[in-house]
Design a protein around this motif. Structure first.
Motif, PDB file in Angstrom:
ATOM      1  N   ARG A 102      12.988 -18.077  24.583  1.00  0.00           N
ATOM      2  CA  ARG A 102      12.696 -18.363  23.178  1.00  0.00           C
ATOM      3  C   ARG A 102      11.463 -17.569  22.775  1.00  0.00           C
ATOM      4  NH1 ARG A 102      13.762 -23.795  24.992  1.00  0.00           N
ATOM      5  NH2 ARG A 102      15.730 -24.572  24.133  1.00  0.00           N
ATOM      6  N   THR A 103      11.479 -17.081  21.552  1.00  0.00           N
ATOM      7  CA  THR A 103      10.287 -16.413  21.032  1.00  0.00           C
ATOM      8  C   THR A 103       9.936 -16.996  19.673  1.00  0.00           C
ATOM      9  OG1 THR A 103      11.547 -14.632  19.951  1.00  0.00           O
ATOM     10  CG2 THR A 103      10.804 -14.244  22.219  1.00  0.00           C
ATOM     11  N   ARG A 104       8.664 -16.950  19.378  1.00  0.00           N
ATOM     12  CA  ARG A 104       8.172 -17.329  18.058  1.00  0.00           C
ATOM     13  C   ARG A 104       7.278 -16.189  17.583  1.00  0.00           C
ATOM     14  NH1 ARG A 104       6.022 -21.916  19.229  1.00  0.00           N
ATOM     15  NH2 ARG A 104       3.831 -21.245  19.350  1.00  0.00           N
ATOM     16  N   THR A 105       7.735 -15.483  16.586  1.00  0.00           N
ATOM     17  CA  THR A 105       7.024 -14.305  16.093  1.00  0.00           C
ATOM     18  C   THR A 105       6.390 -14.632  14.752  1.00  0.00           C
ATOM     19  OG1 THR A 105       8.659 -12.882  17.184  1.00  0.00           O
ATOM     20  CG2 THR A 105       7.231 -11.863  15.531  1.00  0.00           C
ATOM     21  N   THR A 106       5.080 -14.505  14.674  1.00  0.00           N
ATOM     22  CA  THR A 106       4.343 -14.801  13.450  1.00  0.00           C
ATOM     23  C   THR A 106       3.706 -13.518  12.935  1.00  0.00           C
ATOM     24  OG1 THR A 106       3.862 -17.021  14.275  1.00  0.00           O
ATOM     25  CG2 THR A 106       2.562 -16.237  12.407  1.00  0.00           C
ATOM     26  N   GLU A 107       3.851 -13.293  11.658  1.00  0.00           N
ATOM     27  CA  GLU A 107       3.266 -12.100  11.053  1.00  0.00           C
ATOM     28  C   GLU A 107       2.543 -12.476   9.778  1.00  0.00           C
ATOM     29  OE1 GLU A 107       5.528  -8.212  10.278  1.00  0.00           O
ATOM     30  OE2 GLU A 107       5.171  -8.996   8.272  1.00  0.00           O
ATOM     31  N   TYR A 108       1.387 -11.882   9.586  1.00  0.00           N
ATOM     32  CA  TYR A 108       0.737 -11.982   8.284  1.00  0.00           C
ATOM     33  C   TYR A 108       0.113 -10.628   7.969  1.00  0.00           C
ATOM     34  CZ  TYR A 108      -3.754 -12.598  10.753  1.00  0.00           C
ATOM     35  OH  TYR A 108      -4.843 -12.427  11.556  1.00  0.00           O
ATOM     36  N   SER A 109       0.161 -10.276   6.711  1.00  0.00           N
ATOM     37  CA  SER A 109      -0.345  -8.971   6.310  1.00  0.00           C
ATOM     38  C   SER A 109      -0.872  -9.034   4.883  1.00  0.00           C
ATOM     39  CB  SER A 109       0.746  -7.907   6.416  1.00  0.00           C
ATOM     40  OG  SER A 109       1.852  -8.239   5.606  1.00  0.00           O
ATOM     41  N   LEU A 110      -1.782  -8.143   4.604  1.00  0.00           N
ATOM     42  CA  LEU A 110      -2.323  -7.941   3.267  1.00  0.00           C
ATOM     43  C   LEU A 110      -2.047  -6.504   2.866  1.00  0.00           C
ATOM     44  CD1 LEU A 110      -5.814  -9.668   3.700  1.00  0.00           C
ATOM     45  CD2 LEU A 110      -3.753 -10.649   2.662  1.00  0.00           C
ATOM     46  N   PHE A 111      -1.688  -6.294   1.607  1.00  0.00           N
ATOM     47  CA  PHE A 111      -1.402  -4.938   1.160  1.00  0.00           C
ATOM     48  C   PHE A 111      -1.994  -4.699  -0.217  1.00  0.00           C
ATOM     49  CE2 PHE A 111       2.336  -7.559   0.137  1.00  0.00           C
ATOM     50  CZ  PHE A 111       2.453  -7.370  -1.232  1.00  0.00           C
ATOM     51  N   ILE A 112      -2.246  -3.433  -0.477  1.00  0.00           N
ATOM     52  CA  ILE A 112      -2.772  -3.010  -1.771  1.00  0.00           C
ATOM     53  C   ILE A 112      -2.174  -1.656  -2.101  1.00  0.00           C
ATOM     54  CG2 ILE A 112      -4.820  -2.011  -0.672  1.00  0.00           C
ATOM     55  CD1 ILE A 112      -6.364  -2.643  -3.236  1.00  0.00           C
ATOM     56  N   GLU A 113      -1.853  -1.471  -3.360  1.00  0.00           N
ATOM     57  CA  GLU A 113      -1.350  -0.182  -3.839  1.00  0.00           C
ATOM     58  C   GLU A 113      -1.980   0.090  -5.191  1.00  0.00           C
ATOM     59  OE1 GLU A 113       2.890   2.213  -4.565  1.00  0.00           O
ATOM     60  OE2 GLU A 113       2.878   0.049  -4.153  1.00  0.00           O
ATOM     61  N   ASP A 114      -2.369   1.328  -5.411  1.00  0.00           N
ATOM     62  CA  ASP A 114      -3.073   1.671  -6.648  1.00  0.00           C
ATOM     63  C   ASP A 114      -2.603   3.027  -7.149  1.00  0.00           C
ATOM     64  OD1 ASP A 114      -5.640   0.915  -8.365  1.00  0.00           O
ATOM     65  OD2 ASP A 114      -5.674   3.080  -8.004  1.00  0.00           O
ATOM     66  N   ARG A 115      -2.434   3.085  -8.455  1.00  0.00           N
ATOM     67  CA  ARG A 115      -2.084   4.358  -9.097  1.00  0.00           C
ATOM     68  C   ARG A 115      -3.118   4.663 -10.170  1.00  0.00           C
ATOM     69  NH1 ARG A 115       2.102   5.631 -13.834  1.00  0.00           N
ATOM     70  NH2 ARG A 115       2.592   7.821 -13.421  1.00  0.00           N
ATOM     71  N   LEU A 116      -3.755   5.799 -10.024  1.00  0.00           N
ATOM     72  CA  LEU A 116      -4.739   6.266 -10.990  1.00  0.00           C
ATOM     73  C   LEU A 116      -4.122   7.431 -11.749  1.00  0.00           C
ATOM     74  CD1 LEU A 116      -7.673   5.612 -11.806  1.00  0.00           C
ATOM     75  CD2 LEU A 116      -8.407   7.451 -10.261  1.00  0.00           C
ATOM     76  N   ARG A 117      -3.878   7.217 -13.039  1.00  0.00           N
ATOM     77  CA  ARG A 117      -3.223   8.233 -13.869  1.00  0.00           C
ATOM     78  C   ARG A 117      -4.272   8.878 -14.774  1.00  0.00           C
ATOM     79  NH1 ARG A 117       2.237   7.392 -17.565  1.00  0.00           N
ATOM     80  NH2 ARG A 117       2.584   9.608 -18.023  1.00  0.00           N
ATOM     81  N   PHE A 118      -4.637  10.114 -14.446  1.00  0.00           N
ATOM     82  CA  PHE A 118      -5.681  10.814 -15.185  1.00  0.00           C
ATOM     83  C   PHE A 118      -5.190  11.318 -16.531  1.00  0.00           C
ATOM     84  CE2 PHE A 118      -6.729  11.224 -10.683  1.00  0.00           C
ATOM     85  CZ  PHE A 118      -8.031  10.756 -10.669  1.00  0.00           C
ATOM     86  N   SER A 119      -3.891  11.659 -16.581  1.00  0.00           N
ATOM     87  CA  SER A 119      -3.293  12.158 -17.817  1.00  0.00           C
ATOM     88  C   SER A 119      -1.793  11.983 -17.703  1.00  0.00           C
ATOM     89  CB  SER A 119      -3.648  13.634 -18.034  1.00  0.00           C
ATOM     90  OG  SER A 119      -3.049  14.447 -17.030  1.00  0.00           O
ATOM     91  N   ASP A 120      -1.075  12.431 -18.717  1.00  0.00           N
ATOM     92  CA  ASP A 120       0.384  12.380 -18.656  1.00  0.00           C
ATOM     93  C   ASP A 120       0.931  13.283 -17.559  1.00  0.00           C
ATOM     94  OD1 ASP A 120       0.430  10.612 -20.730  1.00  0.00           O
ATOM     95  OD2 ASP A 120       0.859  12.116 -22.277  1.00  0.00           O
ATOM     96  N   GLN A 121       0.101  14.200 -17.079  1.00  0.00           N
ATOM     97  CA  GLN A 121       0.571  15.157 -16.087  1.00  0.00           C
ATOM     98  C   GLN A 121       0.165  14.797 -14.651  1.00  0.00           C
ATOM     99  OE1 GLN A 121      -1.030  16.450 -19.049  1.00  0.00           O
ATOM    100  NE2 GLN A 121       1.064  16.541 -19.869  1.00  0.00           N
ATOM    101  N   LEU A 122      -0.989  14.181 -14.457  1.00  0.00           N
ATOM    102  CA  LEU A 122      -1.545  14.061 -13.117  1.00  0.00           C
ATOM    103  C   LEU A 122      -1.843  12.607 -12.761  1.00  0.00           C
ATOM    104  CD1 LEU A 122      -2.616  15.541 -10.588  1.00  0.00           C
ATOM    105  CD2 LEU A 122      -4.866  15.603 -11.717  1.00  0.00           C
ATOM    106  N   SER A 123      -1.397  12.211 -11.564  1.00  0.00           N
ATOM    107  CA  SER A 123      -1.693  10.875 -11.068  1.00  0.00           C
ATOM    108  C   SER A 123      -1.834  10.900  -9.558  1.00  0.00           C
ATOM    109  CB  SER A 123      -0.606   9.883 -11.480  1.00  0.00           C
ATOM    110  OG  SER A 123       0.640  10.255 -10.915  1.00  0.00           O
ATOM    111  N   ILE A 124      -2.561   9.913  -9.028  1.00  0.00           N
ATOM    112  CA  ILE A 124      -2.739   9.734  -7.592  1.00  0.00           C
ATOM    113  C   ILE A 124      -2.308   8.321  -7.233  1.00  0.00           C
ATOM    114  CG2 ILE A 124      -4.421   9.579  -5.715  1.00  0.00           C
ATOM    115  CD1 ILE A 124      -6.039  11.727  -7.047  1.00  0.00           C
ATOM    116  N   VAL A 125      -1.526   8.201  -6.156  1.00  0.00           N
ATOM    117  CA  VAL A 125      -1.042   6.906  -5.692  1.00  0.00           C
ATOM    118  C   VAL A 125      -1.524   6.700  -4.259  1.00  0.00           C
ATOM    119  CG1 VAL A 125       0.974   5.455  -5.248  1.00  0.00           C
ATOM    120  CG2 VAL A 125       0.997   7.061  -7.166  1.00  0.00           C
ATOM    121  N   VAL A 126      -2.173   5.575  -3.999  1.00  0.00           N
ATOM    122  CA  VAL A 126      -2.652   5.260  -2.663  1.00  0.00           C
ATOM    123  C   VAL A 126      -2.162   3.867  -2.278  1.00  0.00           C
ATOM    124  CG1 VAL A 126      -4.688   6.719  -2.858  1.00  0.00           C
ATOM    125  CG2 VAL A 126      -4.835   4.309  -3.508  1.00  0.00           C
TER     126      VAL A 126
END
Length: 704
Positions: A412-436
């Motif tokens: 028998r196994t008992r697998t426990t997982e916990y995680s935190l996540f973050i995602e961000d998009r910085l849109r400088f203009s209609d042409q350029l954006s950065i996603v992390v």
């Protein structure tokens, strides 16, 4: 003027405007949000990664019988499905199996057991399938270095009632009936319900299979800003008990094409259920919260005689599998296995998303958590006496399953997982954006060995794993319909399957990897055409390697893949549509040694280095549509040393649809038009799982 009109926005008197006949809508594949590539609601055009969408109506119009059939129409995706992995495993960008290609259901990850996933079972209730090529651990966690596949179900229609149905009959005494309905139930409630049943006699002896799938969803929306959706999906499958056809003298002998070497009372039975409660609240245009609570269960039974090989003139299998003498010219059968999975997963996933603007710069961010627990009881008969025999390749008594020990719980196994996540998009203009993006994940596996027979390691142990993954990408859009992008991403893969972690693995950590990808995407001809191209390189480190026959096993090996993927979709005048894609890659072991065996420079098993799909559609007359599709998969190897080669194959399917009314159509489909004998994948080195022979199927579809 035709190029300036969306494919569905045609004039009311257009003779091709038949609701029941699916027409192209290329622009939707790039311009509509795709949740699988980003949690920010970005479209594929805005996402710095390769995201493909397979529309549910389109996959049913093509006649795809399984989720694997449908998803392998996407660029760079091929099948490695066999009964041992539940018939669902895939290959993406040179990495294969449930430990490297993550499977999601409505955004919820499915944890495999011993490399096995058996859900979802039927494409009838699918709204769309989204595929993210390349590492997706930053979004979904470990086990996603090759990519992620997300099956998204049909949703309740809040504005009008709709009814769907189909019935089909064809070759191998195969038939299918399905029906679904959805719509509003007053001002605050809406629903969706679907049911599907399939059965077939199969294309090998004793190849019967059957399955049914049921799903229902109820959505409560007391306001435009808040909703609760309760959904339950159930599948009961008895798949074909066919584990492949053994080669004779290293070649496929077509005279045994229909032979099934499994025992007469073999049994595969899967029961899966998914219960999900989703809450969504948007207190303002810039803030939204969501939470998904879920309970998933799987019960799987395998009872089969699984391995077969041809005995050569030296009295042994060509690959030395047997190790005992047999009569030359016979088929050796062994591996009588009974395995039972009793798996339950409970979890919760929540997030908050908000956006803001300052001085012309737009920022969108999502922060969330994912917690879950998987309880597994794994039973088998591994300590039973060996069952083996030698049979004539052509005529033989399949016999009955022999089990002197009986099945019992082994651990028998008992697998426990916990995680935190973050995602961000910085849109400088209609042409350029950065996603992390960033994800920090903790996994803890507790294992109790109930029966220690054949078990390596302590009777009780706990293993803790911790990984942090991230990605950064940029998108440049010189126009609103063209994007150029680049990204760097990291990912992790478990050694085997997390839920069945063994004592021999406790000294090791997850394998890690990274990818560099650049690409371009475009919509053109007023939305009637789309195109994309991507180039990438993925490196996976931390493979278990043994430098010499006497040295210890170390986590120092490495493998990689690099390649190109391209796709184009066109909706042209005269009712002509084209959907084509292709992939080329170079996958190899960069550093992989196992004792005296040196695999460095070899291609990993089960990985095709070329693949392509082409679909053509022609609206030939007022109510007539013709379709034809080509699927090409390059050669693969079934072993690390590349000693056993599986040839490339190309299969053509075709179909003719007649719209009896705007709501009723009849489809005549031919699968494997030229009746080609080919192997979709393998089970052992010289045991090929063959594809379906030429098959004719007649279907009636209804959409109201």
């Amino acid at each position: 003027m035709w190029a300036e009109t969306d494919a569905r926005a045609v004039e009311a008197d257009d003779p091709q405007n038949n609701d029941i006949l699916v027409v192209g809508r290329p622009q939707a594949a790039l311009m509509e949000p795709a949740s699988t590539g980003s949690r920010l609601g970005l479209t594929p055009l805005e996402t710095p990664a390769t995201v493909s969408i397979v529309d549910g109506d389109e996959l049913r119009a093509r006649g795809d019988l399984t989720i694997v059939d449908a998803v392998t129409r996407a660029p760079g995706i091929s099948s490695s499905a066999n009964p041992g992995n539940g018939g669902t495993a895939l290959v993406v960008r040179g990495f294969s199996g449930q430990g490297s290609v993550l499977q999601l259901y409505d955004g919820i990850r499915l944890f495999p057991v011993a490399g096995t996933i058996t859900f979802p079972a039927d494409p009838f209730n699918v709204g769309r399938v989204e595929v993210l090529n390349g590492p997706s651990s930053v979004l979904y966690g470990q086990g996603a270095l090759g990519g992620a596949v997300n099956v998204i179900t049909k949703r309740p229609n809040t504005t009008r009632t709709e009814v769907d149905g189909e019935a089909s009959y064809g070759a191998q005494n195969s038939w299918h009936v399905a029906a679904g309905a959805g719509g509003p139930l007053g001002n605050t409630l809406s629903y969706r319900a679907d049911g599907s049943y399939r059965r077939s006699d199969g294309y090998v002896d004793r190849g019967e299979s059957s399955s049914y799938a049921l799903s229902a969803a109820l959505r409560f929306a007391p306001s435009e800003t808040f909703s609760l959706t309760l959904r339950d999906d159930y599948a009961n499958q008895r798949p074909i008990g066919y584990f492949g056809t053994p080669l004779i003298n290293g070649k496929l002998d077509t005279t045994i094409r229909r032979r099934n070497y499994n025992v007469a009372d073999s049994n595969l039975h899967y029961r899966d259920n998914r219960l999900i409660l989703t809450a969504e609240w948007s207190p303002s245009a810039d803030i939204s919260l969501s939470n998904i609570a879920y309970w998933l269960t799987s019960k799987r039974l395998f009872k089969n005689l699984e391995s077969y090989c041809w005995i050569g003139a030296n009295g042994d299998c060509p690959n030395g599998y047997n190790g005992t003498s047999g009569t030359p010219g016979t088929i050796y059968r062994t591996d009588n296995l009974v395995i039972f999975h009793d798996q339950a997963q409970i979890g919760d996933q929540g997030s908050i998303k908000w956006g803001s603007s300052l001085g012309g710069i737009r920022n969108d961010m999502v922060i969330g958590f994912d917690v879950n627990r998987v309880n597994l009881t794994y039973s088998n008969n591994f300590s039973s006496d060996l069952q083996e025999d030698f049979v004539n390749p052509q005529t033989f008594n399949p016999g009955q399953f022999l089990d002197t020990q009986g099945i019992g719980p082994r651990f028998r196994t008992r697998t426990t997982e916990y995680s935190l996540f973050i995602e961000d998009r910085l849109r400088f203009s209609d042409q350029l954006s950065i996603v992390v993006g960033l994800r920090d994940e903790h996994d803890r596996v507790y294992r109790q060995n109930i029966d220690s027979a054949g078990v390596i390691g302590p009777r009780l142990f706990t293993k803790t794993l911790h990984n942090t993954t991230w990605r950064i990408g940029t998108v440049y859009q010189p126009t609103a319909t063209v994007s150029l992008y680049g990204q760097y991403s990291t990912g992790t893969d478990p050694l085997g399957t997390l839920t069945t972690y063994s004592g021999s693995q406790t000294q090791f950590s997850n394998a890690t990897g990274n990818q560099v990808e650049i690409g371009a995407k475009a919509s053109f001809l007023g939305g009637r055409g789309t195109a994309s191209i991507a180039a990438y390189r993925i490196v996976k480190q931390g493979l278990l390697s043994q430098r010499t026959a006497t040295s210890p096993i170390e986590q120092v090996g490495q493998r990689s893949s690099k390649g190109l993927e391209a796709s184009i979709t066109l909706d042209l005048p005269l009712g002509i549509g084209i959907d084509a894609n292709g992939a080329l890659l170079d996958a190899r072991f960069d550093d992989f040694v196992s004792g005296t065996n040196i695999y460095t420079g070899k291609t990993p098993p089960g990985v095709p280095e070329e693949s392509a799909n082409v679909w053509l559609r022609w609206d030939a007359a007022k109510h007539v549509q013709v379709r034809a599709g080509l699927r090409y998969v390059g050669r693969t190897y079934s072993d690390n040393a590349n000693a056993f080669r599986v040839p490339a194959y190309a299969v053509i399917d075709a179909g003719l649809s007649h719209a009896v009314t705007n709501n009723v159509a009849m489809d005549l489909r031919v699968y494997n038009l030229f009746d080609k004998d080919y192997a979709t994948t393998t089970y052992n080195d010289e045991q090929w799982i063959l594809g379906r022979p030429r098959s004719l199927v007649l279907t009636v579809r209804v959409h109201l």
